[in-house]
Write an enzyme that holds these catalytic residues in place. Structure first.
Site, PDB file in Angstrom:
ATOM      1  N   THR A 181      14.750 -40.235 -34.886  1.00 10.06           N
ATOM      2  CA  THR A 181      15.157 -39.045 -34.129  1.00 10.06           C
ATOM      3  C   THR A 181      14.831 -37.771 -34.901  1.00 10.06           C
ATOM      4  OG1 THR A 181      16.886 -40.184 -32.898  1.00 10.06           O
ATOM      5  CG2 THR A 181      17.164 -37.806 -33.182  1.00 10.06           C
ATOM      6  N   GLY A 234      16.398 -44.648 -33.121  1.00  8.96           N
ATOM      7  CA  GLY A 234      16.842 -44.792 -34.501  1.00  8.96           C
ATOM      8  C   GLY A 234      17.195 -43.441 -35.104  1.00  8.96           C
ATOM      9  N   CYS A 235      17.955 -43.484 -36.191  1.00  4.01           N
ATOM     10  CA  CYS A 235      18.430 -42.242 -36.793  1.00  4.01           C
ATOM     11  C   CYS A 235      17.289 -41.491 -37.463  1.00  4.01           C
ATOM     12  CB  CYS A 235      19.570 -42.527 -37.765  1.00  4.01           C
ATOM     13  SG  CYS A 235      19.221 -43.806 -38.994  1.00  4.01           S
ATOM     14  N   TYR A 236      16.625 -42.128 -38.412  1.00  2.00           N
ATOM     15  CA  TYR A 236      15.472 -41.469 -39.026  1.00  2.00           C
ATOM     16  C   TYR A 236      14.450 -41.058 -37.964  1.00  2.00           C
ATOM     17  CZ  TYR A 236      16.728 -42.940 -43.850  1.00  2.00           C
ATOM     18  OH  TYR A 236      17.321 -43.117 -45.074  1.00  2.00           O
TER      19      TYR A 236
END
EC number: 1.2.1.38
Lengths: 333, 333, 333, 333
Positions: D152, D148-150
């Protein structure tokens, strides 16, 4: 005087709520919404908590009509004309912010908007709500067709020049306009989502925007058969319109400027500038800023407004003030 | 081939560094800066850490000239002409991104830029760096006058139409252009600080922008005495230029469109669109998007570029590629 | 009452001009500027044309002091203390928006601001201008140390909780704050130019921002030795601060919320929300919005203000209103 | 190798198309879309005209599976697991950008996502796609659960510190994260329209965001029972995430920094900075920038990524590169 707003939860609605909250002659008495009936206004617009916590009610006009003396209609076209008719015939003051009564020629309206005009008998009663041009007519009416946002920015500077015959070819006037995204309304779509509008600029409705007919119709009252080549652009700011207008003229800069000044003498909200207008100088105000430039035989006029105020809700209340013969700035400064 | 950038820390400089980093025929060998000499490039542009940590050196041309074969000059005008002369006379390939060699008429240059031209003997050697129009000339020169950003967006679509005589009155063409703030450079001023540029739009340089002379000079090579009425606007985006261009013509939409298509046939970076160009479709690319609209006797052309790429560093490298007879897209896609 | 603004051309100055223009008990009588003396205010801020065209005068305090009864100081620290002393000793009401009188401990002030405090005898007379906490003291003083913007957003919710001993470890409170770019002032620098601030977010002053001392000093009046770990971030919006505050507590959500509610009961500008605060709900208002969240033993408080209003000029006028025993909302809604 | 993208028209899809277009080991062979099947990709994304004009086809997996060797799935959760299962069982390499295979505990997944996991037998085969932590596992799998972006932005710096036991209380780590609006996807809603997101900042999903479970699950692989207090905020930029992370530790700044450096030694895309990370330094790149600050017993870590690249499509391709044992930067610089 009790004021009602029909369709209060769009961007023009919330501006009206703010203005009426500080208007000494108006008291907000009813607000309606199709989608949010039953909810407090401040739930839809949390910034209004403590300022307007009034409950939104349904658009039941029979009921609603009892609750106010003046109605501001923030409805899509077509729906607006029906509500306007109903309220007007109940003897209410009606200030319609839609396009339904702006073009007085039923046929043009029907062609441009692709729908029948079912209240066309009111077209002659309605007054176009550019507050500084139609002041006298506004004083005598109780049905206002609130002027469009783009048209306000274009008509205000051009009307006096056309009236005075100062434009060489009134069928080749170019208006390159740029509007903030609030002009696209609050309904989510691929056009107005952040990542598609931010860091961008694009024209739209090239040669085909509905406001073009409104602009041409009103300006042709100043000089017959006026045609403006109008190109709107979507600008990544919340609010504001800037129009850059080009035409040929033999008149000098001073004559052009003085003609506009003379027309709007004593009018608080029209500012003729000797510096370049910009959106941030008019955002959150009811001003229209205008500047005139001239070189060789070409004139450039730059005008700027807040699309939600001078271009919609602010001018609507300004028209109300004129109608009531009170200070035209009431609630607006 | 070894590449040097003189004045590498402005916005065009960093774009050149990025392009050269992925260019198969160029190796960055020297970068200079007056203000930041002695520091690693990635200290000025932290985004480049690990990509370009090369140390900036002073603008000592004698020293610097030994270190590269091709030089990109990202200097203010006047300073640029001196450096260009020095490097050119050392036998280097010079790609100057300033305005100093764009207008080949010394007198016009001196009037517009208010300074003597001290390398005017090179004006005839310099080739104007619009890559698709002056392709053949570029192949033969080693001195490029990188095309201006606004001019690229306006000249590219208009040149073939003027060449073909398709514009009715070539002294009344209107170009209403909007540019992102990076066009104002990286030097802080009241014009380009965030709170003065954000949520705003304003025109500037009305009837007086220096690029107007460049536009007129180049377009007059297509058709004599062409004059464009050019109005730039400062747009609250980082990068991109969109120009909306108006003129009268008897030609139909197809003829206009085909004339442009024919001129740029096979050229990768010119896209003739059947949808409306927008800044976000060209940002961070070297494309120029062009669309043609026509109604009655009026044509509207919309063009969009990235001001730092097709409008500066990208086109500069494209010219280099053409000059070297390699694929013109090298390093640019 | 006649009001003067010393240093009127910064962002807090223009907000004061706007507020005073609609304030029923204040009349703007003098405005000063070092850089723009002799020019009309509306030349610096064209949006004020027709609203405030008053001429800016030099900061000659002897002259200026005769012209008003209350002075708002919008000056850099150090300069502010000297002006405040002069005007206060002339018997004027002084509302200082700088940091010079916020920290009453001369030594801490001198260490944090790296300068001598040359009016330290006034420190005990000055009242910290958080309007809802120091209300009683404000009523009795004529020297206000306007509260800082970040501190207002952090102190307002935390003060009552610390006072009530509801925070488990008052030396490990985290305040992650985000501020619009106007907080950086109007002086151009590489930090606040558009292309460096737009499309970005970055923290700054990590562990070292001057406001940290102010926050700790004031909150330690609620509970000794309070220490907040404060991280400001530069946010790409014009105005507004949002602070996300984290701490451990045994108290439940209701107790936390009720403690804050009780403290600010009846105070118009403090809104305890049951929805998530956001910058756009408070921008252009004097409100502070606060919401409380709790899970396990962790509480999160979110607060939002307009940094130029509740965080500066709005709260300054609110303090004036309290001092004068008039409605605290006067001029602010 | 032939690459397919399932659900190619969202924001992660278009980034994949761009990366694959310049990837030396991948050739885009099929792209699908439920909404836009039959249209050229460049009609949906006009910026891709001339770069990718491939026609979108329907999500008919039987058909589609024949056309590529590696599939990138850009689908909503639930739909993704079904497609992943189908393609994986056909022997394809599957890189799933949804959340469906990130949390290997079926029960946690089902609780957090409120749906049955119908491919739970694949959970043990899937490798979490943080490319620098799970490098060895990635080399051996053919099913990647794209990180996931957050997560990472938070997991990358914290993982090595937890592994080394350097965080005092691993159940009181605070991650205050701010994400650009592209993180909300391309589907229009009141949350992501321009006028509601621009000039704003607000937290959301306080104590309840789904990524919190992912963060805790993965970090608990480094140190058991790790719990992060995670608060996402919606930031008015197109792309980028910045996380400000707070925890108590006895370790010094150097030890913290060195632990992270050691873990990611030789990894191109992890940059440990000695200046403050910012979104604009990583936007449009696959880098993660990390900086460590320490005072008293508190550490602050700031990390920044591009949410669509290192936080999604970039890291997905990085995983593919690792899996194929080619240079991990291929297609990404």
């Amino acid at each position: 005087m009790r004021a009602g707003i029909i369709g209060a939860t769009g961007y023009t609605g919330v501006e009206l709520v703010k203005i009426i909250a500080r208007h000494s002659h108006l008291e907000l008495s009813v607000i309606t919404s199709e989608s949010y009936a039953g909810k407090p206004f401040s739930e839809i617009y949390p910034l209004m908590q403590g300022v307007c916590d009034m409950i939104l009610v349904e658009n039941d006009l029979e009921e609603v009509s009892k609750k106010a003396d003046v109605f501001f209609l923030c409805l899509p076209h077509k729906t607006a004309m029906e509500s306007a008719k109903f309220l007007y015939e109940k003897g209410k003051i009606v200030i319609d912010l839609s396009a339904d009564f702006r073009i007085k020629d039923k046929n043009i309206y029907e062609e441009v908007y692709g729908t029948d005009h079912t209240a066309s008998h009111l077209l002659e009663k309605a007054v176009y709500g550019q507050a500084e041009i139609y002041t006298k007519e506004i004083q005598k009416t109780s049905l206002i067709a609130g002027a469009g946002c783009y048209p306000t920015s274009i008509i205000t500077p051009l009307y006096p020049l056309l009236e005075s015959g100062l434009i060489d070819d009134n069928s080749f006037i170019i208006a390159d306009s740029k509007s903030g995204v609030s002009g696209a309304g609050r309904k989510p779509s691929l056009t107005n989502i952040f990542c598609e509008a931010n860091e961008d600029l694009k024209p739209y409705g090239i040669f085909s925007h509905r406001h073009n007919s409104e602009i041409d119709f009103i300006l042709s009252e100043a000089q017959k058969n006026t045609h403006v080549i109008f190109t709107p652009h979507l600008l990544p700011v919340n609010r504001g319109i800037l129009s850059t207008i080009y035409f040929k003229t033999k008149a000098g800069k001073d004559e052009l400027e003085n003609t506009i000044k003379e027309k709007y003498k004593g009018r608080y909200f029209v500012r003729i500038k000797n510096t370049i207008p910009a959106i941030r100088y008019v955002a959150n105000t009811n001003f229209i800023d205008i500047a005139v430039y001239k070189k060789d035989d070409t004139a450039i006029i730059v005008s700027a407004i807040d699309n939600l105020l001078k271009g919609a809700s602010g001018q609507a209340v300004q028209c109300f003030n004129i109608m009531q013969n009170i200070e035209e700035t009431t609630g607006l400064i």
